[in-house]
Structure formats: structure tokens, C-alpha cells
Design a protein around this motif. Structure first.
Motif, PDB file in Angstrom:
ATOM      1  N   PHE A  80       5.608  13.133 -42.968  1.00 43.74           N
ATOM      2  CA  PHE A  80       6.636  13.680 -42.430  1.00 43.74           C
ATOM      3  C   PHE A  80       6.509  15.199 -41.908  1.00 43.74           C
ATOM      4  CE2 PHE A  80       8.795   9.840 -42.165  1.00 43.74           C
ATOM      5  CZ  PHE A  80      10.274   9.965 -41.503  1.00 43.74           C
ATOM      6  N   ALA A  81       5.758  15.944 -43.124  1.00 46.75           N
ATOM      7  CA  ALA A  81       5.355  17.350 -42.906  1.00 46.75           C
ATOM      8  C   ALA A  81       4.496  17.528 -41.712  1.00 46.75           C
ATOM      9  CB  ALA A  81       4.805  17.861 -44.329  1.00 46.75           C
ATOM     10  N   ARG A  82       3.503  16.565 -41.825  1.00 48.89           N
ATOM     11  CA  ARG A  82       2.397  16.613 -40.669  1.00 48.89           C
ATOM     12  C   ARG A  82       2.947  16.476 -39.273  1.00 48.89           C
ATOM     13  NH1 ARG A  82      -2.317  12.070 -39.746  1.00 48.89           N
ATOM     14  NH2 ARG A  82      -3.003  12.828 -37.668  1.00 48.89           N
ATOM     15  N   LEU A  83       4.070  15.618 -39.079  1.00 45.15           N
ATOM     16  CA  LEU A  83       4.591  15.336 -37.987  1.00 45.15           C
ATOM     17  C   LEU A  83       5.756  16.444 -37.780  1.00 45.15           C
ATOM     18  CD1 LEU A  83       5.153  11.468 -38.075  1.00 45.15           C
ATOM     19  CD2 LEU A  83       3.476  12.616 -36.914  1.00 45.15           C
ATOM     20  N   GLY A  84       6.171  17.322 -38.551  1.00 48.27           N
ATOM     21  CA  GLY A  84       7.425  18.166 -38.427  1.00 48.27           C
ATOM     22  C   GLY A  84       8.469  17.568 -38.530  1.00 48.27           C
ATOM     23  N   LEU A  85       8.741  16.267 -38.906  1.00 43.96           N
ATOM     24  CA  LEU A  85       9.987  15.831 -39.256  1.00 43.96           C
ATOM     25  C   LEU A  85      10.611  16.331 -40.278  1.00 43.96           C
ATOM     26  CD1 LEU A  85       9.087  12.096 -38.309  1.00 43.96           C
ATOM     27  CD2 LEU A  85      10.632  13.747 -36.848  1.00 43.96           C
ATOM     28  N   ASP A  86      10.088  16.588 -41.455  1.00 51.51           N
ATOM     29  CA  ASP A  86      10.527  17.098 -42.607  1.00 51.51           C
ATOM     30  C   ASP A  86      11.603  18.287 -42.332  1.00 51.51           C
ATOM     31  OD1 ASP A  86       8.305  18.897 -41.819  1.00 51.51           O
ATOM     32  OD2 ASP A  86       8.145  19.397 -44.056  1.00 51.51           O
ATOM     33  N   SER A  87      11.360  19.213 -41.314  1.00 49.59           N
ATOM     34  CA  SER A  87      12.194  20.525 -40.973  1.00 49.59           C
ATOM     35  C   SER A  87      12.968  20.221 -39.762  1.00 49.59           C
ATOM     36  CB  SER A  87      11.389  21.663 -41.117  1.00 49.59           C
ATOM     37  OG  SER A  87      10.298  21.452 -40.084  1.00 49.59           O
ATOM     38  N   HIS A  88      12.997  19.057 -39.145  1.00 45.37           N
ATOM     39  CA  HIS A  88      13.576  18.872 -37.891  1.00 45.37           C
ATOM     40  C   HIS A  88      14.494  17.687 -37.922  1.00 45.37           C
ATOM     41  CE1 HIS A  88      10.476  21.617 -36.444  1.00 45.37           C
ATOM     42  NE2 HIS A  88      11.339  21.858 -35.587  1.00 45.37           N
ATOM     43  N   ILE A  89      14.802  17.045 -39.033  1.00 47.90           N
ATOM     44  CA  ILE A  89      15.968  16.329 -39.134  1.00 47.90           C
ATOM     45  C   ILE A  89      16.992  16.636 -40.173  1.00 47.90           C
ATOM     46  CG2 ILE A  89      14.587  14.115 -38.271  1.00 47.90           C
ATOM     47  CD1 ILE A  89      14.113  13.484 -41.216  1.00 47.90           C
ATOM     48  N   SER A  90      18.095  16.383 -39.763  1.00 50.59           N
ATOM     49  CA  SER A  90      19.296  16.688 -40.663  1.00 50.59           C
ATOM     50  C   SER A  90      19.072  16.187 -42.192  1.00 50.59           C
ATOM     51  CB  SER A  90      20.518  16.267 -40.201  1.00 50.59           C
ATOM     52  OG  SER A  90      20.731  15.068 -40.174  1.00 50.59           O
ATOM     53  N   PRO A  91      19.723  17.028 -42.817  1.00 53.85           N
ATOM     54  CA  PRO A  91      19.718  16.348 -44.456  1.00 53.85           C
ATOM     55  C   PRO A  91      20.317  14.820 -44.470  1.00 53.85           C
ATOM     56  CG  PRO A  91      20.481  18.884 -44.404  1.00 53.85           C
ATOM     57  CD  PRO A  91      20.265  18.202 -42.808  1.00 53.85           C
ATOM     58  N   ASN A  92      21.293  14.749 -43.761  1.00 51.60           N
ATOM     59  CA  ASN A  92      21.615  13.172 -43.914  1.00 51.60           C
ATOM     60  C   ASN A  92      20.594  12.245 -43.563  1.00 51.60           C
ATOM     61  OD1 ASN A  92      24.238  14.009 -45.137  1.00 51.60           O
ATOM     62  ND2 ASN A  92      25.383  14.065 -43.238  1.00 51.60           N
ATOM     63  N   ARG A  93      19.964  12.559 -42.399  1.00 49.25           N
ATOM     64  CA  ARG A  93      19.038  11.992 -42.008  1.00 49.25           C
ATOM     65  C   ARG A  93      17.698  11.877 -42.884  1.00 49.25           C
ATOM     66  NH1 ARG A  93      20.112  13.295 -36.194  1.00 49.25           N
ATOM     67  NH2 ARG A  93      21.866  11.658 -35.615  1.00 49.25           N
ATOM     68  N   ARG A  94      17.250  12.911 -43.619  1.00 48.26           N
ATOM     69  CA  ARG A  94      16.116  12.817 -44.456  1.00 48.26           C
ATOM     70  C   ARG A  94      16.909  11.901 -45.648  1.00 48.26           C
ATOM     71  NH1 ARG A  94      15.548  18.374 -43.198  1.00 48.26           N
ATOM     72  NH2 ARG A  94      16.842  19.084 -44.899  1.00 48.26           N
ATOM     73  N   ASN A  95      17.730  12.332 -46.105  1.00 48.83           N
ATOM     74  CA  ASN A  95      18.422  11.010 -47.124  1.00 48.83           C
ATOM     75  C   ASN A  95      18.375   9.510 -46.780  1.00 48.83           C
ATOM     76  OD1 ASN A  95      18.793  13.092 -48.839  1.00 48.83           O
ATOM     77  ND2 ASN A  95      21.062  13.194 -48.503  1.00 48.83           N
ATOM     78  N   GLY A  96      18.491   9.510 -45.477  1.00 47.24           N
ATOM     79  CA  GLY A  96      18.408   7.897 -45.051  1.00 47.24           C
ATOM     80  C   GLY A  96      17.060   7.652 -45.052  1.00 47.24           C
ATOM     81  N   VAL A  97      16.106   8.358 -44.480  1.00 51.62           N
ATOM     82  CA  VAL A  97      14.816   8.133 -44.411  1.00 51.62           C
ATOM     83  C   VAL A  97      14.011   7.818 -46.014  1.00 51.62           C
ATOM     84  CG1 VAL A  97      12.579   9.073 -43.805  1.00 51.62           C
ATOM     85  CG2 VAL A  97      14.308   9.316 -42.180  1.00 51.62           C
ATOM     86  N   ALA A  98      14.510   8.835 -46.734  1.00 56.46           N
ATOM     87  CA  ALA A  98      14.205   8.719 -48.294  1.00 56.46           C
ATOM     88  C   ALA A  98      14.581   7.204 -48.716  1.00 56.46           C
ATOM     89  CB  ALA A  98      14.753   9.826 -49.129  1.00 56.46           C
ATOM     90  N   SER A  99      15.863   6.769 -48.629  1.00 55.44           N
ATOM     91  CA  SER A  99      16.162   5.713 -48.858  1.00 55.44           C
ATOM     92  C   SER A  99      15.454   4.404 -48.248  1.00 55.44           C
ATOM     93  CB  SER A  99      17.697   5.470 -48.326  1.00 55.44           C
ATOM     94  OG  SER A  99      18.337   6.022 -49.052  1.00 55.44           O
ATOM     95  N   MET A 100      15.136   4.413 -46.851  1.00 54.66           N
ATOM     96  CA  MET A 100      14.134   3.719 -46.132  1.00 54.66           C
ATOM     97  C   MET A 100      12.948   3.269 -47.130  1.00 54.66           C
ATOM     98  SD  MET A 100      14.661   3.391 -42.012  1.00 54.66           S
ATOM     99  CE  MET A 100      15.140   5.065 -41.865  1.00 54.66           C
ATOM    100  N   ILE A 101      12.454   4.554 -47.336  1.00 59.99           N
ATOM    101  CA  ILE A 101      11.071   4.628 -47.960  1.00 59.99           C
ATOM    102  C   ILE A 101      10.993   4.000 -49.579  1.00 59.99           C
ATOM    103  CG2 ILE A 101       9.347   6.115 -49.140  1.00 59.99           C
ATOM    104  CD1 ILE A 101      10.008   7.989 -46.596  1.00 59.99           C
ATOM    105  N   ALA A 102      12.080   4.355 -50.161  1.00 62.58           N
ATOM    106  CA  ALA A 102      12.341   3.748 -51.362  1.00 62.58           C
ATOM    107  C   ALA A 102      12.595   2.209 -51.392  1.00 62.58           C
ATOM    108  CB  ALA A 102      13.637   4.592 -52.055  1.00 62.58           C
ATOM    109  N   THR A 103      13.187   1.808 -50.216  1.00 61.16           N
ATOM    110  CA  THR A 103      13.440   0.404 -50.335  1.00 61.16           C
ATOM    111  C   THR A 103      12.287  -0.353 -49.806  1.00 61.16           C
ATOM    112  OG1 THR A 103      15.660   0.537 -49.538  1.00 61.16           O
ATOM    113  CG2 THR A 103      14.447  -1.410 -48.994  1.00 61.16           C
ATOM    114  N   ILE A 104      11.384   0.079 -48.993  1.00 60.21           N
ATOM    115  CA  ILE A 104      10.005  -0.228 -48.566  1.00 60.21           C
ATOM    116  C   ILE A 104       8.980  -0.205 -49.807  1.00 60.21           C
ATOM    117  CG2 ILE A 104       7.854   0.096 -47.299  1.00 60.21           C
ATOM    118  CD1 ILE A 104       9.834   1.084 -45.057  1.00 60.21           C
TER     119      ILE A 104
END
Length: 141
Positions: free
Chosen positions: A110-134
Motif C-alpha cells: 500500500f505504501a508502494r502504491l501510495g494508497l497508505d496516505s491517500h485513503i481515509s482512515p475509515n477506508r484504511r480500517n476497512g482494508v485492514a479488516s479485509m487483509i485480516a480476513t484473507i
């Protein structure tokens, strides 16, 4: 991801680099989400819902016994940008062995793609939840 050719992480990073601004990258992410295959309504259950996402996200694993055993994921969301971020998750994780999935540095990607700093904290939490589920599905496989 039946409507899009098999894309690698390098392909995704190269495509991101083609865009000059984040508005264009967001449009690209949304377009990726539109190319996800539709999830049958029967798979959209409480059991397949990803907890911790503001939007509704459903995720199921489709194991391929192999060898080697690989996990393919089917994902859907009721929000366009989240569906696009889910498509990014599929590029990163789907079609890999459980061991490969568990070894992936998603934060680094996500850092390589720049997504870590360009998505909202709520979306980051959602992405983290998807990653944890996977990752939990990979551990269970």
C-alpha cells in the motif's frame, strides 16, 4: 477477476504511475472494482461479511486443491471505491498459496502504491479488516 486480464502487482504499480493525480487513480480503482465478477446473492451472507468495514463487504474463499493448494477469493461491496480497493486486494492476494498470502507485506504494498496516505482512515480500517480476513482464511486453509 473474470473481466480483467490477470494483473500482477507490478502491472498495478505501473498503471498507477501513469496517472498524474489521485483523482485519476481513484477513477482507475473504481474501474477495477467494476471489472470484478458479480457475487451471487446467495454468497452475501452474515458469515461472508467482513467485520470492521463501514461499507458492506462480502468475502468468500474458493480453495483450489492444487497441488500446490491455492486460494482464490470472491469479493463484493456495496460501495464503488471499496469495491475497487477490494479488486486491488484480489490482485495482491488471490490465486496464491496460503504460505504466500501470509508472507505478503500488505502495508509495504500500500505504501508502494501510495494508497497508505491517500485513503481515509475509515477506508484504511476497512482494508485492514479485509487483509485480516484473507490472512485468517489462509491460516485456516
Amino acid at each position: 477477476m473474470s473481466d480483467m486480464p490477470q494483473m500482477t502487482l507490478d502491472d498495478l504499480a505501473e498503471n498507477f504511475a501513469l496517472f498524474d493525480d489521485w483523482e485519476d487513480r481513484y477513477r482507475y480503482i473504481i474501474d477495477l472494482g467494476k471489472k470484478l465478477p458479480p457475487m451471487p446473492e446467495a454468497e452475501k451472507t452474515e458469515a461472508s461479511k467482513v467485520r470492521g468495514c463501514m461499507s458492506q463487504v462480502w468475502l468468500v474463499v474458493l480453495p483450489d486443491p492444487g497441488p500446490p493448494k491455492r486460494l482464490t477469493f470472491h469479493v463484493d461491496s456495496d460501495a464503488h471505491i471499496v469495491r475497487g480497493l477490494a479488486a486491488v486486494m484480489m490482485i495482491i492476494f488471490s490465486g496464491r498459496t496460503p504460505e504466500e498470502i501470509l508472507a505478503i507485506d500488505a502495508d509495504g504494498i500500500f505504501a508502494r502504491l501510495g494508497l497508505d496516505s491517500h485513503i481515509s482512515p475509515n477506508r484504511r480500517n476497512g482494508v485492514a479488516s479485509m487483509i485480516a480476513t484473507i490472512q485468517a482464511m489462509a491460516r485456516a486453509a
